[in-house]
Each structure stands twice: as C-alpha cells, then as structure tokens.
Design a protein around this motif. Structure first.
Motif, PDB file in Angstrom:
ATOM      1  N   ASP A   1       0.825  -1.204   0.000  1.00 54.31           N
ATOM      2  CA  ASP A   1       0.000   0.000   0.000  1.00 54.31           C
ATOM      3  C   ASP A   1       0.866   1.264   0.000  1.00 54.31           C
ATOM      4  OD1 ASP A   1      -2.335   1.445   0.133  1.00 54.31           O
ATOM      5  OD2 ASP A   1      -2.894   0.770   2.142  1.00 54.31           O
ATOM      6  N   ASP A   2       0.296   2.361  -0.468  1.00 57.28           N
ATOM      7  CA  ASP A   2       0.974   3.670  -0.458  1.00 57.28           C
ATOM      8  C   ASP A   2       2.336   3.582  -1.128  1.00 57.28           C
ATOM      9  OD1 ASP A   2      -1.231   4.322   0.976  1.00 57.28           O
ATOM     10  OD2 ASP A   2      -0.214   4.666   2.874  1.00 57.28           O
ATOM     11  N   PHE A   3       2.424   2.782  -2.169  1.00 59.76           N
ATOM     12  CA  PHE A   3       3.724   2.548  -2.795  1.00 59.76           C
ATOM     13  C   PHE A   3       4.296   3.852  -3.357  1.00 59.76           C
ATOM     14  CE2 PHE A   3       6.705   1.335  -6.098  1.00 59.76           C
ATOM     15  CZ  PHE A   3       7.485   0.426  -5.402  1.00 59.76           C
TER      16      PHE A   3
ATOM     17  N   ALA B   1      -4.201   1.759  -8.752  1.00 63.68           N
ATOM     18  CA  ALA B   1      -4.026   3.193  -8.517  1.00 63.68           C
ATOM     19  C   ALA B   1      -5.070   3.622  -7.508  1.00 63.68           C
ATOM     20  CB  ALA B   1      -4.199   3.969  -9.816  1.00 63.68           C
ATOM     21  N   GLU B   2      -4.656   4.316  -6.456  1.00 70.20           N
ATOM     22  CA  GLU B   2      -5.635   4.814  -5.486  1.00 70.20           C
ATOM     23  C   GLU B   2      -5.860   6.305  -5.691  1.00 70.20           C
ATOM     24  OE1 GLU B   2      -4.039   3.633  -1.559  1.00 70.20           O
ATOM     25  OE2 GLU B   2      -2.887   5.480  -1.514  1.00 70.20           O
ATOM     26  N   GLY B   3      -7.029   6.790  -5.273  1.00 71.21           N
ATOM     27  CA  GLY B   3      -7.315   8.217  -5.358  1.00 71.21           C
ATOM     28  C   GLY B   3      -7.660   8.716  -6.745  1.00 71.21           C
TER      29      GLY B   3
ATOM     30  N   ILE C   1      -0.327   2.229  -6.010  1.00 71.29           N
ATOM     31  CA  ILE C   1       0.351   3.508  -6.183  1.00 71.29           C
ATOM     32  C   ILE C   1      -0.345   4.548  -5.329  1.00 71.29           C
ATOM     33  CG2 ILE C   1       1.107   5.287  -7.809  1.00 71.29           C
ATOM     34  CD1 ILE C   1       0.817   3.289 -10.042  1.00 71.29           C
ATOM     35  N   ASP C   2       0.433   5.248  -4.521  1.00 75.69           N
ATOM     36  CA  ASP C   2      -0.163   6.191  -3.579  1.00 75.69           C
ATOM     37  C   ASP C   2      -0.916   7.303  -4.281  1.00 75.69           C
ATOM     38  OD1 ASP C   2      -0.404   6.867  -0.704  1.00 75.69           O
ATOM     39  OD2 ASP C   2       0.417   8.762  -1.438  1.00 75.69           O
ATOM     40  N   ARG C   3      -1.985   7.735  -3.624  1.00 75.78           N
ATOM     41  CA  ARG C   3      -2.846   8.798  -4.133  1.00 75.78           C
ATOM     42  C   ARG C   3      -2.070  10.079  -4.467  1.00 75.78           C
ATOM     43  NH1 ARG C   3      -6.349   9.702   0.339  1.00 75.78           N
ATOM     44  NH2 ARG C   3      -5.573  11.730   0.934  1.00 75.78           N
TER      45      ARG C   3
HETATM   46 MG    MG Z   1      -2.655   6.067   0.668  1.00 75.07          MG
END
Ligand code: MG
Ligand code: C2E
Ligand code: MG
Ligand code: MG
Length: 286
Positions: free
Chosen positions: A179-181, A235-237, A201-203
């Motif tokens: 997470d939050d890579f 992909a997050e966010g 991939i972090d937001r």
């Molecule tokens: Mg995050």
C-alpha cells in the motif's frame, strides 16, 4: 496530521481536536469501550478493473461511530491505538468484520474479495497470523478471498521480521498488497523479497498525474516496475475521468477512488453495485 477527506457527511475532527496530549488516556479508554460496544464499523470502497470497470474487490476502511463525536475517520484515532495494546484487538475486529461480510455476500451468491489494512504495529505482533486464521475459519472464508494491505514503510521498519510474517501469510494463500507505494524509502532488494501480488500507487502521485508530467512519469515507471516483477498495479485516489483515461493508457490494472466510488456503508455499497450491474449479470470472480 493528514488532511481529512469528507465522505458521506463524516464529522471531520483532527487528531488534535479530539486528542490533545492530556486527553490521550481518555481517548484510549473510549476506544477500548468502543471495541466492547461494537462502535467500530467498516466502510467498503470498490476497486475496479481499469479496462472493463468490473469489480475486483473492495477495501475495508475502519470508522468509529462515536456516541458524541459522530462518525470518525481512522486519521483521528488510529494513531492512538497504534502504540498501545489496543492495536491487536482493533485489527482483530476489522478482520472479523471483513470476513463476516464476505460470508454474508457468499451466502447471497456474491463472491467479493475484501482487502484489510494492517498497521505497522500489527505486522510485528506475534498474534497476527493466528488472528487472521481465526477470522478466516470463523466465517469459512477461503484465504484467497481476503487480501492484506501493508505499507512499504511498515515493512521497512524491520524487513527481516516483516518478511517472516508476510511469507507465512502468503504461504497460507492470502494475497498481499503493498500500500501507499512510492511514499516510503524502501530498498529494491527488500521489496523484491516481499511476497506481494500487487502494488498500490499512492494517491499523492495519482492525484496530479494529469497536470504534472513528473507524477505521470512516476506512475508509468511504477506500472512498468510492477509488471516486470509480475505484480498487478492498483491506482488509489482516482478522482476524475482524465486520470482514469491516462491510467488506462499507462496499462494500470485496477483503480480505486471517489470517481468510481467512495468508501460506503455496506447497504450503500450494495446499492452502488446494483446500480451499475443488473442483478442477472454474472460477476467476475476476484
Ligand atoms: Mg494512501
Ligand atoms: P489507505 O489504506 O491508503 O486508504 C485509502 C484512503 O484514501 C482512505 O482514507 C480512503 O477513504 C481515501 N480515498 C480513497 N479514494 C480517494 C479519493 O479519490 N480521493 C481522496 N482524497 N481520498 C480517497 P481513510 O478511510 O481515511 O483511511 C486512511 C488510512 O487509514 C488508510 O489509508 C489506512 O492506512 C488506514 N486505515 C483505514 N482503515 C484501517 C484499518 O482497518 N486498519 C488499519 N490498520 N489501518 C486502516
Ligand atoms: Mg489501504
Ligand atoms: Mg493506500
């Protein structure tokens, strides 16, 4: 402290507002009581395949239904639990809630995979593996349906110990996500040893990738790195259509974000699911 996002009318108090140092002890007491009184709930945020929009699973995100402060985001209470003995019971509760929900969905003919976040602390808790197995058994959930998310910085705190625990979980058949890579400083040689199936991939990189060429390059490089290592990329966010399109061009596999769906209570999530996929359409198994 992190900026608070508002979703579904959440009361957004900062950590300082509800927990100045003198109140930490009180907050801890309240959190302990919250665990006993079932005040913790999980919201579910959909994760969909970039190219087809098919549901791949959901991420379970904890919230505290506080009797006086309303619905609290993890940013306002998790850090308090983090350095105490409460983190174990909290992780255990979220695992139970996630597995119970998977069992309910399975009984209704829906096999939905749920991802649970592991805090750095719980990653180094000797009881973690046992807790995970207990939750899976209690709700008859196949290990491959649960997913566990760990941040690279949590892993890097003590790579040797973290890798031992993660390998044990992966050997049980539980898919792991990093997470939050991109936000931590991890050594590639350690990362290579993490038995993860996917990178998230972090937001912070995804948010501005349409406007910031540097961010787009980082996203593109991460997608390539992951694929070259045989990992899927989430992909997050994702907050708008242009970002979605660009992620599609870069070959990103899965996405998650307000543009697709916010973290929702289970009933809201089920409505979301119904609204986009008619009941008779077959679901893609995760
Ligand atoms: Mg995050
Ligand atoms: P995370 O695992 O990186 O989760 C993603 C966070 O980004 C969530 O915040 C989610 O609501 C938010 N988010 C998702 N899509 C968007 C978007 O399009 N735009 C914006 N601005 N935000 C988006 P949330 O729920 O406040 O959780 C924050 C962090 O708290 C999580 O980050 C995770 O590290 C931690 N956390 C959440 N639930 C749990 C839990 O059950 N256990 C543990 N240990 N940590 C948790
Ligand atoms: Mg996560
Ligand atoms: Mg994340």
């Amino acid at each position: 402290h992190e900026a608070k996002s508002t979703s579904s009318g959440l009361v957004t108090l900062t950590a300082a507002e509800i927990a100045p140092p003198s109140d930490r002890v009180r907050l801890l007491g309240e959190l302990r009581r919250a665990l006993e009184n079932d005040e913790l709930v999980v919201f579910f945020q959909p994760q969909v395949e970039v190219t087809t929009g098919a549901l791949c699973g959901v991420e379970a995100l904890v919230r505290w239904q506080h009797p006086r402060h309303g619905l609290l985001l993890p940013g306002s209470f998790l850090h308090v639990a983090e350095n105490t003995a409460l983190v174990g019971p909290l992780t255990s509760r979220v695992l139970d809630l996630a597995c119970a929900q998977m069992q309910t969905w399975s009984a209704a003919g829906r096999d939905i995979s749920v991802a649970v976040n592991l805090s750095a602390r719980s990653l180094y808790d000797r009881r973690l593996v046992h807790q995970v197995r207990t939750s899976l058994d209690r709700y008859s959930v196949a290990p491959g349906r649960l997913r566990l998310e760990v941040t690279e910085s949590a892993v890097m705190h003590d790579p040797r110990r973290a890798l031992a625990v993660l390998t044990e979980l992966a050997d049980d058949g539980i898919p792991l996500s990093l997470d939050d890579f991109g936000t931590g400083f991890s050594s590639m040689s350690h990362l290579r040893m993490v038995p993860a199936r996917e990178l998230k991939i972090d937001r912070s990189f995804v948010r501005d990738m349409v406007r910031e060429p540097d961010d787009a390059v980082l996203v593109r490089s991460t997608v390539d790195l992951a694929h070259n290592l045989g990992l899927a990329v989430v992909a997050e966010g994702v907050e708008d259509e242009q970002t979605l399109r660009q992620l599609e061009r870069l070959g990103c596999d899965v996405m998650q974000g307000y543009h697709i769906g916010r973290p929702m209570r289970v009933d809201e999530f089920e409505d979301w699911l119904e609204a986009r996929a008619p009941v008779h359409s077959s679901e893609v198994p995760a």
